[in-house]
Design an enzyme around this catalytic site. Structure first.
Site, PDB file in Angstrom:
ATOM      1  N   MET A  45       0.633  -1.272   0.304  1.00  0.00           N
ATOM      2  CA  MET A  45      -0.453   0.007   0.163  1.00  0.00           C
ATOM      3  C   MET A  45       0.990   1.576  -0.010  1.00  0.00           C
ATOM      4  O   MET A  45       0.698   2.247   0.419  1.00  0.00           O
ATOM      5  CB  MET A  45      -0.624  -0.054   1.271  1.00  0.00           C
ATOM      6  CG  MET A  45      -1.597  -1.070   1.111  1.00  0.00           C
ATOM      7  SD  MET A  45      -2.763  -1.292   2.674  1.00  0.00           S
ATOM      8  CE  MET A  45      -3.044  -2.607   2.667  1.00  0.00           C
ATOM      9  N   HIS A  83      -2.750  -7.387  10.847  1.00  0.00           N
ATOM     10  CA  HIS A  83      -1.730  -6.457  10.709  1.00  0.00           C
ATOM     11  C   HIS A  83      -0.982  -6.781  11.950  1.00  0.00           C
ATOM     12  O   HIS A  83       0.281  -6.683  11.606  1.00  0.00           O
ATOM     13  CB  HIS A  83      -2.202  -5.676  10.741  1.00  0.00           C
ATOM     14  CG  HIS A  83      -1.993  -4.277  11.108  1.00  0.00           C
ATOM     15  ND1 HIS A  83      -1.442  -4.182   9.676  1.00  0.00           N
ATOM     16  CD2 HIS A  83      -1.566  -3.170  11.202  1.00  0.00           C
ATOM     17  CE1 HIS A  83      -0.828  -2.815  10.042  1.00  0.00           C
ATOM     18  NE2 HIS A  83      -1.093  -2.363  11.239  1.00  0.00           N
TER      19      HIS A  83
HETATM   20  N1  HPA Z   1      -1.914  -6.582   1.246  1.00  0.00           N
HETATM   21  C1  HPA Z   1      -1.032  -5.258   1.216  1.00  0.00           C
HETATM   22  N2  HPA Z   1      -0.411  -4.709   1.891  1.00  0.00           N
HETATM   23  C2  HPA Z   1       0.793  -5.092   2.801  1.00  0.00           C
HETATM   24  C3  HPA Z   1       0.151  -6.876   2.574  1.00  0.00           C
HETATM   25  C4  HPA Z   1      -0.305  -7.725   2.137  1.00  0.00           C
HETATM   26  O1  HPA Z   1      -0.989  -8.684   2.094  1.00  0.00           O
HETATM   27  N3  HPA Z   1       1.123  -7.666   3.353  1.00  0.00           N
HETATM   28  C5  HPA Z   1       2.318  -5.899   3.979  1.00  0.00           C
HETATM   29  N4  HPA Z   1       1.929  -5.165   3.802  1.00  0.00           N
END
Ligand code: HPA
Length: 256
Positions: free
Chosen positions: A196, A231
């Protein structure tokens, strides 16, 4: 041009902007002769996410004059694309020539494992916006992730006892993680990692004439049939593998 940033930089002549993703924050503490500035002090929009510092640190790292960006503004915070890249533009204005960008990303390949280090060879900007909107700047993106710098990165990784795999980073708006259908779409589009951040910063860096080198720290891997993405696990994997990527960055800086 920020007068405060210019004053903090003094005679340092920083050559590289190093943007630290999740897990790499520790590198900020290694900056020698450091002057630390909050984004707000130098007129830059700061992160709105609680616990995300927004700081620019001027000093030397591995003997190289640098600006280190700790904390970044993400598009999912609801800011315009232009704001996401404000730090890159400010660094270019004080003479930085190279952008070393790092991020945490999800892996999209079955052979990947959490903790893998990916050298970004190219990106897909799937955010739906662009930091150059409104400027009619038509920037070439054909070799955005500099091939010569990538060769240096492989050599630096070897010195640090690490192996880098090259791949394509897909930058999405977020903040929701990807559905299994989106993961299949991203694979079909040729992406190897998803995150992101990064893509808007890299576009702004190329528009400012900076050379770019980018790394993804793979914190989780999307498996067939859908994998829950947590997260806290992303942050933990970043913290565990971060020091290994930091070692590569330390070995690479003097070669830039
Ligand atoms: N998706 C999007 N952003 C991320 C991810 C993911 O799996 N892992 C760490 N940042």
């Amino acid at each position: 041009m920020s007068v405060a940033l210019r004053a903090a930089v003094g005679d340092l002549a920083p050559r590289v902007l190093v943007t630290l993703g999740s897990g790499l924050g520790g590198l900020a503490d290694e900056v020698a002769d450091a002057t630390s500035l909050d984004f707000g002090d130098i007129g830059l929009p700061g992160p709105t996410v609680p616990g995300h510092a927004g700081r620019l640190i001027a000093g030397t790292l591995a003997g190289v004059p640098v600006l280190v960006q700790q904390g970044r503004v993400h598009l999912y915070e609801g800011v315009p694309g232009r704001d996401v890249a404000a730090c890159v533009r400010a660094a270019a204005e004080v003479g930085v020539r190279t952008f070393l960008v790092t991020n945490a990303a999800g892996g999209l390949r079955t052979e990947q494992h959490p903790g893998d280090l990916l050298l970004i060879a190219d990106h897909l900007n799937l955010t739906g916006t662009n930091p150059l909107v409104g400027s009619a700047t038509f920037v070439d993106m054909a070799a955005a992730y500099d091939p010569d710098l990538r060769a240096h990165a492989h050599a630096a990784a070897g010195d640090a006892g690490e192996r880098l795999t090259e791949g394509v980073y897909a930058g999405l708006l977020g903040p929701a993680y990807e559905t299994p259908a989106e993961v299949r779409m991203l694979r079909a589009l040729g992406a190897d990692a998803v995150g992101m951040s990064t893509v808007l910063e890299v576009i702004a860096a190329r528009a400012a004439g900076l050379r770019v080198i980018g790394f993804s720290l793979i914190t989780n891997v999307h498996r067939e049939g859908g994998t829950p993405t947590d997260h806290a696990e992303v942050l933990e994997a970043g913290a565990t593998a971060g020091p290994r990527l930091a070692a590569v960055v330390r070995a690479l800086l003097p070669r830039l």
